[in-house]
Design an enzyme around this catalytic site. Sequence first.
Site, short mmCIF file in Angstrom:
data_model
loop_
_atom_site.label_atom_id
_atom_site.label_comp_id
_atom_site.label_asym_id
_atom_site.label_seq_id
_atom_site.Cartn_x
_atom_site.Cartn_y
_atom_site.Cartn_z
N HIS A 171 0.84 -1.21 0.00
CA HIS A 171 0.00 0.00 0.00
C HIS A 171 0.87 1.25 0.00
CE1 HIS A 171 -3.52 2.46 1.52
NE2 HIS A 171 -2.52 3.19 1.99
N GLU A 172 1.87 1.28 0.89
CA GLU A 172 2.70 2.48 0.99
C GLU A 172 3.57 2.68 -0.25
OE1 GLU A 172 2.11 4.74 3.08
OE2 GLU A 172 0.68 3.50 4.16
N HIS A 175 1.55 4.19 -2.98
CA HIS A 175 1.36 5.64 -2.89
C HIS A 175 2.44 6.38 -3.68
CE1 HIS A 175 -2.10 6.46 -0.46
NE2 HIS A 175 -1.66 5.76 0.58
N TYR A 186 -4.69 14.72 -2.40
CA TYR A 186 -5.07 13.90 -1.25
C TYR A 186 -6.18 14.53 -0.42
CZ TYR A 186 -4.13 10.20 2.17
OH TYR A 186 -4.21 9.10 3.00
N GLU A 195 -6.28 6.68 -1.91
CA GLU A 195 -6.27 5.62 -0.90
C GLU A 195 -6.76 4.29 -1.46
OE1 GLU A 195 -5.34 4.94 2.30
OE2 GLU A 195 -4.14 6.73 2.02
N ASP A 268 -10.29 13.95 8.20
CA ASP A 268 -9.58 12.94 7.40
C ASP A 268 -9.41 13.40 5.95
OD1 ASP A 268 -8.38 10.45 6.73
OD2 ASP A 268 -10.34 9.59 6.20
N HIS A 273 -9.94 8.11 3.89
CA HIS A 273 -9.87 6.72 4.36
C HIS A 273 -11.25 6.10 4.55
CE1 HIS A 273 -5.81 8.11 5.70
NE2 HIS A 273 -5.47 6.89 5.37
#
Length: 353
Positions: A171-172, A175, A186, A195, A268, A273
């Site tokens: 996931h990271e 990004h 974002y 996300e 958020d 998210h």
Amino acid sequence: MSKPTLGSTRQGFIPPFILERIAAHDEVHLQGCAQRTLEVDHYFRARRAPDIVANMDMPEGSPRPGQAARYIYSANYQEVLPGTLVREEGQDESGDPTVDEAYRWLGVTYRFFWEAFERNSIDDQGLPLLGTVHYGQDYENAFWNGAQMVFGDGDGELFNRFTAALDVVGHELAHGVIEREAGLVYTYQSGALNESLADVFGSLTKQYHLGQTAAEADWLIGAELFTERVQGRALRSMAAPGTAYDDPILGKDPQPAHMDDFVETEEDNGGVHINSGIPNHAFYLAAMALDGYAWQTCGFVWYDTLHDSRLTQESDFATFASLTVDNASRRFGTESQEAIAIRDAWQAVGVIA
């Protein structure tokens, strides 16, 4: 397409609303861990990614496509980056499970992008993969800061170490890929797409590594993160958004699966998210309708769409959905089962009519 300027917002795996709930809990240790994590996250959100890159001494990339260049550092439980180099490409295991997990899963993620999409690292030019582990004291997050990946050890009470989960590492890293391609802003729907894409490629990395078909996959994100104390299976569920956890401390999973339940919020970053559950579920529905290996069908289409010049930095769900349908038609044919399944999936979650 020309590459976008690196953004100013770093992407953390644990949403701020979960950390805020923990910080409000009456257990002093958990309060302190969450509060400190929120402070660290706020600091990195305030830093510009180009400044971070400019101030880093970047190691050399891989000498040839198809070969990762991994560099794992330890912050030694301090809040420093990148820290002390503890393992680099080709070296034997260190004996530290956290270091070796980061090294292994970065390699698996690199291999997935290379073998599935012929992408040579984050920038498609062999960019070195930098990971820092043992960041801070009981740090409850993992993030991409524009130059590298950072992994906390968790608090040991609610969260395990963040390197334990392959899909979190994937996931990271994803990004970084998203940043280099579409540069999705974002916030709000573009941020939720950001996300969601990271979840999609994180899940596909795990499925690819395990050799799983869509029907065999668990479609959970971060299943290894929670300790036994937490009442939950994972941080998110692509198969059933809103059902991943229901815990007295963390609260209940707030993700919607349909546009009828889209959450309007300023928190958020506009619910990045939270509302990501909708495009996540669309991908799941399409993949399940097609069965087989999802990276060979929907994964190709999502990747095609990620570097489609028509995808802008502020694209919303409907724009992304229409582009996936068009890219599915281009790759597989207008009346192909892939194009039909993807169109049906977006209709099922209420994004397109």
